[in-house]
Scaffold this active site. Structure first.
Site, PDB file in Angstrom:
ATOM      1  N   LYS A   7     -38.696  63.625  80.252  1.00  0.00           N
ATOM      2  CA  LYS A   7     -39.255  62.964  79.070  1.00  0.00           C
ATOM      3  C   LYS A   7     -38.575  63.470  77.805  1.00  0.00           C
ATOM      4  CE  LYS A   7     -44.037  61.641  79.011  1.00  0.00           C
ATOM      5  NZ  LYS A   7     -45.418  62.170  78.936  1.00  0.00           N
TER       6      LYS A   7
HETATM    7  C1  E4P Z   1     -47.841  59.638  78.520  1.00  0.00           C
HETATM    8  O1  E4P Z   1     -46.851  59.935  79.118  1.00  0.00           O
HETATM    9  C2  E4P Z   1     -48.481  60.493  77.505  1.00  0.00           C
HETATM   10  O2  E4P Z   1     -48.373  61.807  77.933  1.00  0.00           O
HETATM   11  C3  E4P Z   1     -49.947  60.182  77.302  1.00  0.00           C
HETATM   12  O3  E4P Z   1     -50.267  58.898  77.797  1.00  0.00           O
HETATM   13  C4  E4P Z   1     -50.449  60.433  75.918  1.00  0.00           C
HETATM   14  O4  E4P Z   1     -51.782  60.029  75.816  1.00  0.00           O
HETATM   15  P1  E4P Z   1     -52.766  60.525  74.665  1.00  0.00           P
HETATM   16  O5  E4P Z   1     -52.548  59.682  73.453  1.00  0.00           O
HETATM   17  O6  E4P Z   1     -54.139  60.313  75.255  1.00  0.00           O
HETATM   18  O7  E4P Z   1     -52.470  61.972  74.421  1.00  0.00           O
END
Ligand code: E4P
Length: 218
Positions: free
Chosen positions: A84
């Site tokens: 990522k």
């Molecule tokens: C996805 O890869 C992210 O880590 C995640 O969906 C972020 O979500 P949040 O806005 O609930 O932290």
């Protein structure tokens, strides 16, 4: 649309995997913080023993060289690791480099269709538009998913659209209707989406009637 679990909690991953509906896992530094104790490498490797699908591990470098170095290290942990990187120019540059090395990327913290387009042009494997965080500031988060799906289809871009920052069960349905390839879902939302009171009531009534049926048999 495939379902990924948005967590680094091993017990949650084991349970969702048991249901037979899980295709991958996404993690981030906040989710790692909540999982406590084990190293990043140990957590990702343990997840890989449970789920046979893409497992996203997030870099924390701000510069391209740092992201690439982290990405190379993560990719050595397991073939299912997807690296990522953030939706920034440095992130897209890292995507391009990692792709030349055969390392798949998930471009995260995406809040606009332009960012999604740039990630695909750089060669991202996955783009992650954050739905809930846009909803939180009174914008229509799902519209970014719809726009991204439309743009990718229109131009034959192969990057997978992953609806992220999912907050409630309707987000899963809306992501599927929007044509997202994947939704990554927190375990508590998955549990809410799995249940229906009429299913529970129906099972209870069938069991009662079955007992009555058996009592009348000779
Ligand atoms: C996805 O890869 C992210 O880590 C995640 O969906 C972020 O979500 P949040 O806005 O609930 O932290």
């Amino acid at each position: 649309m495939r379902i990924f679990l948005d967590t680094a909690d091993i017990n949650e991953i084991r349970e969702a995997a048991r249901w037979g509906i899980l295709s991958g896992v996404t993690t981030n530094p906040t989710l790692m913080m909540k999982s406590r104790g084990a190293s990043h490498e140990a957590v990702i490797k343990e997840i890989a023993t449970i789920v046979d699908g893409p497992i996203s591990a997030e870099t924390v470098s701000l510069d391209t060289a740092g992201m690439v170095e982290e990405g190379r290290r993560f990719a050595r942990w397991h073939p299912n690791v997807v690296v990522k990187v953030p939706s920034t120019p440095n992130g897209w540059a890292a995507v391009k480099q990692l792709k030349t090395e055969g390392i798949r990327t998930n471009v995260t913290l995406c809040f606009s269709a332009n960012q999604a387009l740039f990630a695909a042009l750089a060669g991202a494997y996955i783009i992650s538009p954050f739905v809930g965080r846009l909803d939180d500031i009174s914008e229509d988060g799902m519209q970014v998913v719809r726009d991204t799906v439309e743009i990718y289809r229109q131009h034959g871009l192969e990057t997978l659209v992953l609806a992220a920052s999912i907050r409630h069960p309707l987000h899963i349905i809306d992501a599927a209707k929007a044509g997202a390839d994947i939704a990554t879902v927190p375990f508590k939302v998955l549990e809410l989406a799995a249940r229906h009171p009429l299913t529970d009531k129906g099972i209870e009534n069938f069991l009662k009637d079955w007992e009555k049926f058996k009592a009348e048999q000779h």
